[in-house]
Design an enzyme around this catalytic site. Sequence first.
Site, mmCIF file in Angstrom:
data_model
loop_
_atom_site.group_PDB
_atom_site.id
_atom_site.type_symbol
_atom_site.label_atom_id
_atom_site.label_comp_id
_atom_site.label_asym_id
_atom_site.label_seq_id
_atom_site.Cartn_x
_atom_site.Cartn_y
_atom_site.Cartn_z
ATOM 1 N NE ARG A 41 -3.276 -0.150 3.009
ATOM 2 C CZ ARG A 41 -3.744 -0.026 4.239
ATOM 3 N NH1 ARG A 41 -3.592 -1.018 5.112
ATOM 4 N NH2 ARG A 41 -4.346 1.085 4.623
ATOM 5 C CB CYS B 173 -1.250 4.846 8.962
ATOM 6 S SG CYS B 173 -2.479 5.576 10.054
ATOM 7 N NE ARG B 174 -8.377 3.972 4.248
ATOM 8 C CZ ARG B 174 -9.179 3.102 3.678
ATOM 9 N NH1 ARG B 174 -8.679 1.966 3.213
ATOM 10 N NH2 ARG B 174 -10.469 3.332 3.587
ATOM 11 C CE LYS B 175 -9.261 3.298 9.253
ATOM 12 N NZ LYS B 175 -10.602 2.738 8.940
ATOM 13 N N GLY B 176 -4.640 7.617 10.463
ATOM 14 C CA GLY B 176 -4.182 7.999 11.788
ATOM 15 C C GLY B 176 -4.365 6.936 12.848
ATOM 16 C CB VAL B 177 -5.951 3.695 12.989
ATOM 17 C CG1 VAL B 177 -6.041 2.473 13.905
ATOM 18 C CG2 VAL B 177 -7.269 4.461 13.026
ATOM 19 C CB THR B 178 -1.658 1.246 11.677
ATOM 20 O OG1 THR B 178 -1.479 1.933 10.436
ATOM 21 C CG2 THR B 178 -2.871 0.333 11.578
ATOM 22 C CB SER C 134 -2.979 9.423 7.785
ATOM 23 O OG SER C 134 -2.240 9.383 8.999
#
EC number: 2.8.1.1
Length: 335
Positions: free
Chosen positions: A225, A286-291, A313
């Site tokens: 990704r 990351c993609r949305k601030g989670v991982t 992100s």
Amino acid sequence: MAQAGWEVPARGLSRELLPGQGREPGWRRGRVKRRAETMVQQVLYRALVSTRWLAESVRAGKLGPSLRVLDGSWYSPGTRDARKEYLECHVPGASFFDIEECKDKSSPYEMMLPSEAGFADYVGHLGISNDTHVVVYDGDHLGSYYAPRVWWMFRVFGHRTVSVLNGGFRNWLKEGHPVTSEPSRPEPAVFKATLDRSLLKTYEQVLENLESKRFQLVDSRAQGRYLGTEPEPDAVGLDPGHIRGSANMPFMEFLTEDGFEKSPEMLRAMFEAKQVDLAKPLIATCRKGVTACHIALAAYLCGKPDVAIYDGSWFEWFHRAPPETRVSQAKDGKA
């Protein structure tokens, strides 16, 4: 391998977090550095608690206003139902932390932080005050997925006494600790949230950083990704790729096969292998601030508590940033 019960002591990081004690060239300078690290570590609260520690706390009846447990599970739509699973089986006394409710619902982006007042009201209704030790877990098969995001959310809103359950609900079940289907009904408490802007970065700040390079930027998504060779899951109108100049450290690699956080020594070696200097400022994305919060947690365990999260992100970056700042190896050239 990391020990299953490894955790950071309550009064700071363990001695194993310090560099080697041998007298290598420049050992005097190293000793000064270690003293400085020790001073930082003395103010760090334990980021991890073991399943054994939590089980003993549950058995001793310690859950209450001073100790609250949260199930912070979230799963992609159509896969698992986090709330349903909580209602069927959870740690006794745990409340469900619904990350879909505790976010900025007015934002066009995926998981943006709520306001100070919104966060304070939400966690206050879970019986959490500024004097509560919060322990958060999730039920992901990896051992931990969304729990570090909830851990960071408390920290960014000024709450220091928050920990992640090392090994998650996966290992809680595996080790045979008690579970219940009875929902918790904590007495509401008063929580005062104060946003720590040093732990949060905006689109504008990351864009400026492309020129100033004041911060290192690390992306926690899977390599495909990040490179743009694999699609973003469950995404419409979002191509894979990464922010120009960012390094890649997939968050899954911070965990052992058994779902526990790797040891500080192993984590530090991983940062070094990616040429990420923990002595310098760092932004995680990351993609949305989670991982990305897994990067913050791993760095914290290495004695670095100041990693900032780019909350919007890749999702925000893809929709707002100039095309030349988006990098992808996708065959169609999109990013």
